[in-house]
Design an enzyme around this catalytic site. Structure first.
Site, mmCIF file in Angstrom:
data_model
loop_
_atom_site.group_PDB
_atom_site.id
_atom_site.type_symbol
_atom_site.label_atom_id
_atom_site.label_comp_id
_atom_site.label_asym_id
_atom_site.label_seq_id
_atom_site.Cartn_x
_atom_site.Cartn_y
_atom_site.Cartn_z
ATOM 1 N N ASP A 73 -7.683 7.642 2.387
ATOM 2 C CA ASP A 73 -7.241 7.926 1.022
ATOM 3 C C ASP A 73 -8.438 8.190 0.102
ATOM 4 O O ASP A 73 -8.412 9.108 -0.716
ATOM 5 C CB ASP A 73 -6.439 6.745 0.451
ATOM 6 C CG ASP A 73 -5.175 6.440 1.249
ATOM 7 O OD1 ASP A 73 -4.662 7.355 1.930
ATOM 8 O OD2 ASP A 73 -4.707 5.294 1.172
ATOM 9 N N HIS A 132 1.735 4.404 -2.868
ATOM 10 C CA HIS A 132 1.702 5.864 -2.687
ATOM 11 C C HIS A 132 3.053 6.492 -3.047
ATOM 12 O O HIS A 132 3.116 7.495 -3.752
ATOM 13 C CB HIS A 132 1.400 6.235 -1.232
ATOM 14 C CG HIS A 132 -0.018 6.048 -0.800
ATOM 15 N ND1 HIS A 132 -1.093 6.558 -1.478
ATOM 16 C CD2 HIS A 132 -0.527 5.415 0.296
ATOM 17 C CE1 HIS A 132 -2.213 6.239 -0.832
ATOM 18 N NE2 HIS A 132 -1.887 5.541 0.245
ATOM 19 N N HIS A 158 0.838 -1.208 0.000
ATOM 20 C CA HIS A 158 0.000 0.000 0.000
ATOM 21 C C HIS A 158 0.874 1.260 0.000
ATOM 22 O O HIS A 158 0.724 2.129 -0.860
ATOM 23 C CB HIS A 158 -0.907 -0.055 1.241
ATOM 24 C CG HIS A 158 -1.836 1.098 1.385
ATOM 25 N ND1 HIS A 158 -3.198 0.968 1.232
ATOM 26 C CD2 HIS A 158 -1.623 2.404 1.700
ATOM 27 C CE1 HIS A 158 -3.771 2.153 1.437
ATOM 28 N NE2 HIS A 158 -2.836 3.038 1.722
ATOM 29 N N GLU A 159 1.799 1.336 0.954
ATOM 30 C CA GLU A 159 2.633 2.536 1.082
ATOM 31 C C GLU A 159 3.611 2.675 -0.080
ATOM 32 O O GLU A 159 3.904 3.788 -0.517
ATOM 33 C CB GLU A 159 3.367 2.544 2.425
ATOM 34 C CG GLU A 159 2.450 2.607 3.643
ATOM 35 C CD GLU A 159 1.457 3.758 3.638
ATOM 36 O OE1 GLU A 159 1.704 4.796 2.980
ATOM 37 O OE2 GLU A 159 0.409 3.623 4.290
#
Length: 186
Positions: free
Chosen positions: A95, A21, A17-18
């Site tokens: 988000d 980003h 996930h990170e």
């Protein structure tokens, strides 16, 4: 509970996930200067974070705002790519809220309609449809960029699992061969 993720799977999903980003920030919003990405849980309930510092601006253009939507949705799209739609987590709630807020402001405050929909600016239904179009475009951009740079995203994900926190230089080094050249600072 049935289907609950174990600690290792949660760490891996958070890293994916990170890394999503971070990858999209570096590619789509390089002026935001990504500073750090981490999978160490924060005190406010987040499983990890990507920290970028966007420059102070008075005006934003449609394309740049679309990039902000894509970056916001990149974590969610990375989770889908990592483990499939059935294992999508609740980690993207903030988000999604952020992306929806940008799309809403684009349409309702700034009159920024996706191509050819200006006629609908003054109808509630038209504005809602335009906001959804911006979100759909951001989601497609995020998913496409992650697929296009799959190996780099996977490499960044593995680095995060291994080190837990990556600073700016480690992120840029990992992504160096897909990033535009950086200006030399004096």
């Amino acid at each position: 509970s049935p289907g609950a993720l174990g600690y290792r799977q949660e760490r891996e999903l958070t890293a994916a996930h990170e890394a999503g980003h971070a990858l999209l920030t570096a590619l789509l919003l390089p002026e935001s200067g990504i500073r750090k990405v981490s999978i160490i849980p924060t005190g406010n309930g987040a499983a990890g974070y990507s920290m970028a510092i966007p420059p102070e601006k008075m005006f934003y253009q449609k394309r740049e705002l679309l990039h902000h939507i894509a970056v916001a949705l990149a974590g969610r799209e990375a989770e889908i790519l990592f483990s499939g739609d059935d294992f999508l987590s609740s980690g993207a709630a903030n988000d999604i809220e952020k992306a929806a807020s940008i799309a809403q402001r684009m349409v309702c405050e700034w009159g920024m309609m996706p191509g050819g929909t200006e006629a609908y600016l003054f109808s509630q239904t038209g504005r809602e449809a335009a906001q959804q179009q911006w979100l759909d475009m951001g989601q497609q951009l995020a998913a496409g960029m992650l697929r296009r740079h799959l190996q780099k995203w996977q490499q960044l994900t593995r680095l995060l699992i291994q080190k837990e926190t990556l600073g700016k230089e480690e992120i840029l080094h990992c992504l160096k061969d897909i990033l535009p050249p950086r200006p030399v600072s004096s």
